[in-house]
Design a protein around this motif. Structure first.
Motif, PDB file in Angstrom:
ATOM      1  N   ALA A  96      15.009   1.744  -3.469  1.00 54.22           N
ATOM      2  CA  ALA A  96      14.549   2.734  -4.443  1.00 54.22           C
ATOM      3  C   ALA A  96      14.646   2.133  -5.841  1.00 54.22           C
ATOM      4  CB  ALA A  96      15.400   4.000  -4.363  1.00 54.22           C
ATOM      5  N   TYR A  97      13.623   2.404  -6.651  1.00 53.69           N
ATOM      6  CA  TYR A  97      13.610   1.914  -8.034  1.00 53.69           C
ATOM      7  C   TYR A  97      13.873   3.044  -9.022  1.00 53.69           C
ATOM      8  CZ  TYR A  97      11.012  -1.709  -5.561  1.00 53.69           C
ATOM      9  OH  TYR A  97      10.601  -2.640  -4.652  1.00 53.69           O
ATOM     10  N   ARG A  98      13.133   4.142  -8.887  1.00 58.55           N
ATOM     11  CA  ARG A  98      13.249   5.233  -9.841  1.00 58.55           C
ATOM     12  C   ARG A  98      13.939   6.449  -9.256  1.00 58.55           C
ATOM     13  NH1 ARG A  98       8.655   7.586 -11.719  1.00 58.55           N
ATOM     14  NH2 ARG A  98       7.349   6.825 -10.040  1.00 58.55           N
ATOM     15  N   ARG A  99      13.641   6.764  -8.014  1.00 61.07           N
ATOM     16  CA  ARG A  99      14.256   7.941  -7.395  1.00 61.07           C
ATOM     17  C   ARG A  99      14.273   7.766  -5.879  1.00 61.07           C
ATOM     18  NH1 ARG A  99       9.566   9.487  -9.619  1.00 61.07           N
ATOM     19  NH2 ARG A  99       7.839   9.943  -8.211  1.00 61.07           N
ATOM     20  N   PRO A 100      15.330   8.235  -5.265  1.00 57.06           N
ATOM     21  CA  PRO A 100      15.406   8.130  -3.809  1.00 57.06           C
ATOM     22  C   PRO A 100      14.469   9.126  -3.133  1.00 57.06           C
ATOM     23  CG  PRO A 100      17.330   9.256  -4.664  1.00 57.06           C
ATOM     24  CD  PRO A 100      16.529   8.808  -5.858  1.00 57.06           C
ATOM     25  N   ALA A 101      14.256   8.917  -1.882  1.00 60.01           N
ATOM     26  CA  ALA A 101      13.437   9.810  -1.063  1.00 60.01           C
ATOM     27  C   ALA A 101      14.125   9.976   0.278  1.00 60.01           C
ATOM     28  CB  ALA A 101      12.046   9.222  -0.878  1.00 60.01           C
ATOM     29  N   SER A 102      13.737  11.013   1.007  1.00 56.98           N
ATOM     30  CA  SER A 102      14.289  11.187   2.342  1.00 56.98           C
ATOM     31  C   SER A 102      13.243  11.834   3.227  1.00 56.98           C
ATOM     32  CB  SER A 102      15.569  12.031   2.304  1.00 56.98           C
ATOM     33  OG  SER A 102      15.276  13.326   1.836  1.00 56.98           O
ATOM     34  N   GLY A 103      13.267  11.432   4.484  1.00 58.60           N
ATOM     35  CA  GLY A 103      12.354  12.005   5.446  1.00 58.60           C
ATOM     36  C   GLY A 103      11.656  10.946   6.269  1.00 58.60           C
ATOM     37  N   GLN A 104      10.631  11.388   6.962  1.00 62.96           N
ATOM     38  CA  GLN A 104       9.856  10.494   7.809  1.00 62.96           C
ATOM     39  C   GLN A 104       8.783   9.812   6.974  1.00 62.96           C
ATOM     40  OE1 GLN A 104       8.758  11.916  11.731  1.00 62.96           O
ATOM     41  NE2 GLN A 104       6.739  10.997  11.489  1.00 62.96           N
ATOM     42  N   VAL A 105       8.639   8.511   7.165  1.00 66.94           N
ATOM     43  CA  VAL A 105       7.656   7.713   6.437  1.00 66.94           C
ATOM     44  C   VAL A 105       6.427   7.511   7.316  1.00 66.94           C
ATOM     45  CG1 VAL A 105       7.211   5.478   5.339  1.00 66.94           C
ATOM     46  CG2 VAL A 105       9.469   6.554   5.123  1.00 66.94           C
ATOM     47  N   THR A 106       5.257   7.660   6.685  1.00 67.20           N
ATOM     48  CA  THR A 106       3.992   7.433   7.371  1.00 67.20           C
ATOM     49  C   THR A 106       3.191   6.415   6.577  1.00 67.20           C
ATOM     50  OG1 THR A 106       3.983   9.731   8.140  1.00 67.20           O
ATOM     51  CG2 THR A 106       1.889   8.530   8.259  1.00 67.20           C
TER      52      THR A 106
ATOM     53  N   SER B 298       0.848  -1.190   0.000  1.00 69.13           N
ATOM     54  CA  SER B 298       0.000   0.000   0.000  1.00 69.13           C
ATOM     55  C   SER B 298       0.886   1.242   0.000  1.00 69.13           C
ATOM     56  CB  SER B 298      -0.922  -0.009   1.218  1.00 69.13           C
ATOM     57  OG  SER B 298      -0.171  -0.074   2.416  1.00 69.13           O
ATOM     58  N   PRO B 299       0.328   2.380  -0.435  1.00 69.87           N
ATOM     59  CA  PRO B 299       1.131   3.606  -0.502  1.00 69.87           C
ATOM     60  C   PRO B 299       1.555   4.100   0.879  1.00 69.87           C
ATOM     61  CG  PRO B 299      -1.036   3.911  -1.534  1.00 69.87           C
ATOM     62  CD  PRO B 299      -1.030   2.570  -0.892  1.00 69.87           C
ATOM     63  N   VAL B 300       2.718   4.711   0.915  1.00 67.53           N
ATOM     64  CA  VAL B 300       3.192   5.406   2.109  1.00 67.53           C
ATOM     65  C   VAL B 300       3.422   6.864   1.737  1.00 67.53           C
ATOM     66  CG1 VAL B 300       4.264   3.362   3.167  1.00 67.53           C
ATOM     67  CG2 VAL B 300       5.640   4.851   1.685  1.00 67.53           C
TER      68      VAL B 300
ATOM     69  N   ASP C 190       9.315  14.327   2.519  1.00 68.28           N
ATOM     70  CA  ASP C 190       9.901  15.167   1.473  1.00 68.28           C
ATOM     71  C   ASP C 190       8.973  15.325   0.268  1.00 68.28           C
ATOM     72  OD1 ASP C 190      10.100  12.790  -0.002  1.00 68.28           O
ATOM     73  OD2 ASP C 190      12.264  12.935  -0.314  1.00 68.28           O
ATOM     74  N   GLY C 191       7.794  14.679   0.325  1.00 68.68           N
ATOM     75  CA  GLY C 191       6.833  14.791  -0.760  1.00 68.68           C
ATOM     76  C   GLY C 191       7.034  13.798  -1.888  1.00 68.68           C
ATOM     77  N   ALA C 192       7.994  12.903  -1.752  1.00 64.54           N
ATOM     78  CA  ALA C 192       8.247  11.905  -2.795  1.00 64.54           C
ATOM     79  C   ALA C 192       6.983  11.093  -3.047  1.00 64.54           C
ATOM     80  CB  ALA C 192       9.398  10.984  -2.396  1.00 64.54           C
ATOM     81  N   ALA C 193       6.682  10.887  -4.316  1.00 70.33           N
ATOM     82  CA  ALA C 193       5.480  10.148  -4.696  1.00 70.33           C
ATOM     83  C   ALA C 193       5.823   8.733  -5.124  1.00 70.33           C
ATOM     84  CB  ALA C 193       4.777  10.875  -5.841  1.00 70.33           C
ATOM     85  N   ASP C 194       4.811   7.906  -5.183  1.00 68.82           N
ATOM     86  CA  ASP C 194       4.913   6.542  -5.721  1.00 68.82           C
ATOM     87  C   ASP C 194       5.797   5.618  -4.895  1.00 68.82           C
ATOM     88  OD1 ASP C 194       3.225   7.282  -7.874  1.00 68.82           O
ATOM     89  OD2 ASP C 194       4.957   8.077  -8.968  1.00 68.82           O
ATOM     90  N   TRP C 195       5.795   5.811  -3.588  1.00 68.63           N
ATOM     91  CA  TRP C 195       6.476   4.911  -2.671  1.00 68.63           C
ATOM     92  C   TRP C 195       5.426   4.057  -1.975  1.00 68.63           C
ATOM     93  CZ3 TRP C 195      11.533   3.938  -0.938  1.00 68.63           C
ATOM     94  CH2 TRP C 195      12.525   4.599  -1.658  1.00 68.63           C
ATOM     95  N   TYR C 196       5.795   2.805  -1.685  1.00 67.57           N
ATOM     96  CA  TYR C 196       4.858   1.841  -1.116  1.00 67.57           C
ATOM     97  C   TYR C 196       5.482   1.134   0.069  1.00 67.57           C
ATOM     98  CZ  TYR C 196       2.281   2.712  -5.342  1.00 67.57           C
ATOM     99  OH  TYR C 196       1.582   3.330  -6.342  1.00 67.57           O
ATOM    100  N   GLY C 197       4.609   0.583   0.898  1.00 65.75           N
ATOM    101  CA  GLY C 197       5.037  -0.232   2.020  1.00 65.75           C
ATOM    102  C   GLY C 197       4.645  -1.676   1.784  1.00 65.75           C
ATOM    103  N   LEU C 198       5.551  -2.581   2.112  1.00 60.47           N
ATOM    104  CA  LEU C 198       5.299  -4.023   2.037  1.00 60.47           C
ATOM    105  C   LEU C 198       4.741  -4.456   3.379  1.00 60.47           C
ATOM    106  CD1 LEU C 198       7.989  -6.683   1.037  1.00 60.47           C
ATOM    107  CD2 LEU C 198       6.180  -7.110   2.654  1.00 60.47           C
TER     108      LEU C 198
ATOM    109  N   GLY D 103       5.441   1.108 -11.917  1.00 58.47           N
ATOM    110  CA  GLY D 103       6.203   2.346 -11.941  1.00 58.47           C
ATOM    111  C   GLY D 103       6.502   2.921 -10.574  1.00 58.47           C
ATOM    112  N   ALA D 104       6.472   2.096  -9.544  1.00 58.01           N
ATOM    113  CA  ALA D 104       6.764   2.559  -8.189  1.00 58.01           C
ATOM    114  C   ALA D 104       8.150   3.181  -8.127  1.00 58.01           C
ATOM    115  CB  ALA D 104       6.670   1.399  -7.198  1.00 58.01           C
ATOM    116  N   ALA D 105       8.277   4.200  -7.288  1.00 55.71           N
ATOM    117  CA  ALA D 105       9.573   4.834  -7.078  1.00 55.71           C
ATOM    118  C   ALA D 105      10.405   4.057  -6.072  1.00 55.71           C
ATOM    119  CB  ALA D 105       9.394   6.272  -6.597  1.00 55.71           C
ATOM    120  N   GLY D 106       9.735   3.355  -5.145  1.00 52.93           N
ATOM    121  CA  GLY D 106      10.455   2.584  -4.146  1.00 52.93           C
ATOM    122  C   GLY D 106       9.496   1.911  -3.190  1.00 52.93           C
ATOM    123  N   CYS D 107      10.080   1.147  -2.272  1.00 55.11           N
ATOM    124  CA  CYS D 107       9.291   0.378  -1.313  1.00 55.11           C
ATOM    125  C   CYS D 107      10.017   0.357   0.023  1.00 55.11           C
ATOM    126  CB  CYS D 107       9.097  -1.053  -1.835  1.00 55.11           C
ATOM    127  SG  CYS D 107       8.008  -2.079  -0.820  1.00 55.11           S
ATOM    128  N   VAL D 108       9.242   0.406   1.103  1.00 52.80           N
ATOM    129  CA  VAL D 108       9.781   0.307   2.451  1.00 52.80           C
ATOM    130  C   VAL D 108       9.180  -0.900   3.143  1.00 52.80           C
ATOM    131  CG1 VAL D 108      10.187   2.797   2.685  1.00 52.80           C
ATOM    132  CG2 VAL D 108       8.012   1.819   3.450  1.00 52.80           C
TER     133      VAL D 108
END
Length: 175
Positions: free
Chosen positions: A155-165, A73-75, A79-87, A117-122
Motif C-alpha cells: 500500500a502506498y496511500r491507503r490500505p484496502a481489504s477484500g477480494q481482488v479481481t 493494470s487496474p484491479v 471494499d471499493g478501494a480505488a487506484d489499486w493496480y496489479g503487476l 498517485g496509485a494507492a497500492g499494488c498487488v
C-alpha cells in the motif's frame, strides 16, 4: 531512460506502437517453459492494451531491441478501494534472464505507479522473488484459488481489504 547494471547498457522506457509485436514475442518466449503458464501472457497484454487499461507498460531495450517488458493494470477490490493496480505480466527473453532486467523493470514500474498517485499494488507470484520489492502477503487482500502466500500487496496511500479481481483481459487466450 534508466541504465541497467548488467554486462551491457540497457534502457527502460515506455512502450511505443513499434514495440507491440516484439513485446508479444518476447513475452511468449519468456513463459514458454514456465510450469504455471498456459501460454496466454502475450495475449493478456494485448487484451489489456486493447481495453485501454495498460496503465504502465515499460520496455527494456538492448541496443534498441526489446528484451524485457513489464505491465501494470487496474484491479478491483471488493471494499471499493480505488487506484489499486496489479503487476504483471513481467517478461525477459530467456537468454537475458538473470541479468537484473526484470528487477529494473519492476522497480521502474513501481516508481511510475507511485508517481501516478496509485494507492497500492498487488502481485501474484513467488514470494521469495516479489518480497524483494516490498510485497508482502496480507490477510486483508485475497485472490481466490491460490495459496495466500503467493498473493502479495504493498500500500502506498491507503490500505484496502477484500477480494481482488483482475481486469477481464486476464482471461484472454488468443483463441
Amino acid at each position: 531512460m534508466l541504465a541497467i547494471a548488467t554486462r551491457k547498457a540497457m534502457q527502460i522506457s515506455a512502450e511505443t506502437p513499434a514495440d507491440i509485436d516484439a513485446i508479444f514475442a518476447l513475452t511468449q518466449q519468456a513463459f514458454r517453459d514456465h510450469p504455471h503458464s498456459q501460454q496466454t501472457e502475450g495475449h493478456i497484454i494485448n487484451a489489456l492494451r486493447a481495453a485501454g487499461v495498460l496503465t504502465v507498460s515499460l520496455v527494456a531495450r538492448d541496443g534498441g531491441r526489446p528484451v524485457g517488458h513489464v505491465a501494470f493494470s487496474p484491479v478491483t477490490i471488493s471494499d471499493g478501494a480505488a487506484d489499486w493496480y496489479g503487476l504483471g505480466p513481467v517478461a525477459v527473453l530467456p537468454a537475458m534472464q538473470g541479468l537484473g532486467i526484470g528487477t529494473a523493470l519492476i522497480q521502474a514500474g513501481l516508481a511510475e505507479l507511485k508517481a501516478l498517485g496509485a494507492a497500492g499494488c498487488v502481485v501474484l507470484g513467488d514470494p521469495a522473488y516479489y518480497s524483494r520489492f516490498g510485497f508482502t502477503a496480507t490477510a486483508a487482500l485475497v485472490y481466490p484459488g491460490v495459496p495466500p502466500e503467493y498473493f502479495m500487496a504493498q500500500a502506498y496511500r491507503r490500505p484496502a481489504s477484500g477480494q481482488v479481481t483482475y481486469h477481464q483481459g486476464f482471461a484472454a487466450t488468443g483463441a
